[in-house]
Design an enzyme around this catalytic site. Structure first.
Site, PDB file in Angstrom:
ATOM      1  N   ARG A  32       0.824  -1.221   0.000  1.00 13.29           N
ATOM      2  CA  ARG A  32       0.000   0.000   0.000  1.00 13.29           C
ATOM      3  C   ARG A  32       0.854   1.265   0.000  1.00 13.29           C
ATOM      4  O   ARG A  32       0.545   2.231  -0.681  1.00 13.29           O
ATOM      5  CB  ARG A  32      -0.938  -0.026   1.203  1.00 13.29           C
ATOM      6  CG  ARG A  32      -1.974  -1.123   1.047  1.00 13.29           C
ATOM      7  CD  ARG A  32      -2.928  -1.104   2.169  1.00 13.29           C
ATOM      8  NE  ARG A  32      -4.034  -2.024   1.952  1.00 13.29           N
ATOM      9  CZ  ARG A  32      -5.074  -2.110   2.736  1.00 13.29           C
ATOM     10  NH1 ARG A  32      -5.169  -1.331   3.782  1.00 13.29           N
ATOM     11  NH2 ARG A  32      -6.039  -2.942   2.469  1.00 13.29           N
ATOM     12  N   ASP A 137     -15.355  10.000   8.704  1.00 16.89           N
ATOM     13  CA  ASP A 137     -14.294   9.008   8.528  1.00 16.89           C
ATOM     14  C   ASP A 137     -12.971   9.768   8.521  1.00 16.89           C
ATOM     15  O   ASP A 137     -12.944  10.981   8.287  1.00 16.89           O
ATOM     16  CB  ASP A 137     -14.474   8.244   7.204  1.00 16.89           C
ATOM     17  CG  ASP A 137     -13.748   6.902   7.216  1.00 16.89           C
ATOM     18  OD1 ASP A 137     -14.405   5.868   7.396  1.00 16.89           O
ATOM     19  OD2 ASP A 137     -12.508   6.894   7.065  1.00 16.89           O
TER      20      ASP A 137
HETATM   21  C1  LIG Z   1     -13.818  -1.577   8.056  1.00 13.43           C
HETATM   22  S1  LIG Z   1     -14.404   0.054   7.743  1.00 13.43           S
HETATM   23  C2  LIG Z   1     -16.000  -0.021   8.537  1.00 13.43           C
HETATM   24  C3  LIG Z   1     -17.041   0.796   7.806  1.00 13.43           C
HETATM   25  C4  LIG Z   1     -18.456   0.757   8.386  1.00 13.43           C
HETATM   26  N1  LIG Z   1     -18.511   1.359   9.698  1.00 13.43           N
HETATM   27  C5  LIG Z   1     -18.989  -0.646   8.444  1.00 13.43           C
HETATM   28  O1  LIG Z   1     -19.147  -1.205   9.531  1.00 13.43           O
HETATM   29  O2  LIG Z   1     -19.265  -1.192   7.381  1.00 13.43           O
HETATM   30  C6  LIG Z   1     -13.423   1.006   8.898  1.00 13.43           C
HETATM   31  C7  LIG Z   1     -13.417   2.496   8.604  1.00 13.43           C
HETATM   32  O3  LIG Z   1     -12.845   3.168   9.734  1.00 13.43           O
HETATM   33  C8  LIG Z   1     -12.077   4.254   9.265  1.00 13.43           C
HETATM   34  N2  LIG Z   1     -11.107   4.644  10.307  1.00 13.43           N
HETATM   35  C9  LIG Z   1      -9.981   4.005  10.701  1.00 13.43           C
HETATM   36  N3  LIG Z   1      -9.355   4.684  11.672  1.00 13.43           N
HETATM   37  C10 LIG Z   1     -10.110   5.789  11.899  1.00 13.43           C
HETATM   38  C11 LIG Z   1      -9.972   6.893  12.801  1.00 13.43           C
HETATM   39  N4  LIG Z   1      -8.941   7.011  13.639  1.00 13.43           N
HETATM   40  N5  LIG Z   1     -10.929   7.848  12.762  1.00 13.43           N
HETATM   41  C12 LIG Z   1     -11.981   7.750  11.901  1.00 13.43           C
HETATM   42  N6  LIG Z   1     -12.152   6.737  11.040  1.00 13.43           N
HETATM   43  C13 LIG Z   1     -11.228   5.767  11.043  1.00 13.43           C
HETATM   44  C14 LIG Z   1     -11.434   3.731   7.989  1.00 13.43           C
HETATM   45  O4  LIG Z   1     -11.013   4.777   7.143  1.00 13.43           O
HETATM   46  C15 LIG Z   1     -12.573   2.876   7.409  1.00 13.43           C
HETATM   47  O5  LIG Z   1     -13.346   3.610   6.482  1.00 13.43           O
END
Ligand SMILES: C[S@@+](CC[C@H](N)C(=O)[O-])C[C@H]1O[C@@H](n2cnc3c(N)ncnc32)[C@H](O)[C@@H]1O
Length: 282
Positions: A32, A137
């Site tokens: 990545r 996000d």
């Molecule tokens: C696996 S996805 C889950 C998406 C959705 N909530 C679901 O359950 O389908 C995790 C998301 O968390 C976001 N994320 C990771 N670390 C974060 C942070 N410190 N603050 C905000 N968002 C974060 C990532 O960018 C990603 O879009």
């Protein structure tokens, strides 16, 4: 990538976003980060680290976090939550509430907040209700997909036909994966997207919030970051609100007044059962 280099990336991910990059992720991080280095025309990984660790890091950190975060999501993911959410909205409407505020705390590419919106819109119907969803996000890349609100046909597969016809418009031009669908303005107008880092509470919203979806993101955090996050959410919840977390997540081990209605569904303790301490608002 060797373990020492991975550790430096891991330290940055943790310091900037609370994300724990576990050992064994060398190949993933390398692939990545490699993509990002090509975009910057950098050949040595140390040069990329120097940018991320240097005084001008802030701008590149956004791209780095985009590159390393896992964004998997889908429409109607963990569908029982939306059944419970619809009941919550119904109960609030029956109690006469006409202003509803929801937060989708890690909204990824938008499937989750638009599922929340479809669910709320169908319960609210023609009633005169002021309702809004804040979708946040850390990744600007996923936020721009979410804001565009246009999805390939296979992405809409979990959405039943009736809902698809009601809340999506088929775009004139398809894409390589077949037809493309745009979220209807009637839904979109209720959703606002913003970049927000869940690892740095307190959060700027005022509250009270009627429901919070914070699903499948705590898995990337360690206990201290989860603890702060949950305390930050707890402060914003209305007394009769619900917090949804991912099915594979739990609040056990955290210092919180929230009680489990069932696994992954939490509510503030009613006043009579509250014990004094953090999390209690006056
Ligand atoms: C696996 S996805 C889950 C998406 C959705 N909530 C679901 O359950 O389908 C995790 C998301 O968390 C976001 N994320 C990771 N670390 C974060 C942070 N410190 N603050 C905000 N968002 C974060 C990532 O960018 C990603 O879009």
């Amino acid at each position: 990538m060797n373990a020492a280099l991975l550790n430096r990336f891991a330290d940055i991910a943790y310091a900037r976003a609370g994300i724990r990059l576990r050992d064994g992720k060398e190949a993933l991080v390398s692939a990545r980060v490699g993509k990002r280095m090509r975009a910057l025309e950098l050949e040595r990984i140390e040069d990329y680290l120097a940018i991320l660790e240097g005084p001008e890091a802030d701008q590149e950190i956004v791209y780095f976090l985009d590159a390393i975060s896992t964004n998997f999501t889908s429409f109607l993911r963990e569908p029982d939550h939306f059944v419970r959410f619809a009941e919550l909205v119904q109960t609030k409407l029956e109690a006469g509430q006409r202003r509803l505020r929801f937060w989708c705390a890690a909204s990824s590419t938008g499937e989750e907040p638009y599922t929340i919106a479809m669910t709320a819109a169908e319960v609210i119907g023609e009633r005169d209700v002021d309702w809004r969803i804040l979708a946040t996000d850390i990744s600007t890349r996923v936020l721009s997909v979410a804001e565009a609100g246009v999805y390939d046909d296979p992405v809409l597969e979990p959405v039943p036909r009736a809902q698809r016809e009601r809340w999506f418009t088929k775009m004139a031009a398809g894409g390589p994966r077949g037809p493309r669908w745009a979220v209807a303005p009637a839904l979109k107008q209720h959703v606002t997207f913003k970049r927000l880092n869940l690892a740095t509470p307190p959060f700027p919203m005022k509250g009270p919030l009627d429901a919070v979806f914070c699903r499948n993101v705590m898995i990337y955090f360690d206990q201290p970051v989860r603890q702060q996050l949950i305390a930050g959410i707890e402060r914003l919840l209305a007394p009769d609100a619900i917090l949804f977390i991912g099915h594979s997540e739990t609040l056990s081990g955290l210092d919180t007044q929230l009680r489990a209605l069932k696994p992954s569904v939490y509510a503030p303790r009613s006043d009579s059962t509250r014990t004094p301490g953090r999390g209690q608002t006056s």
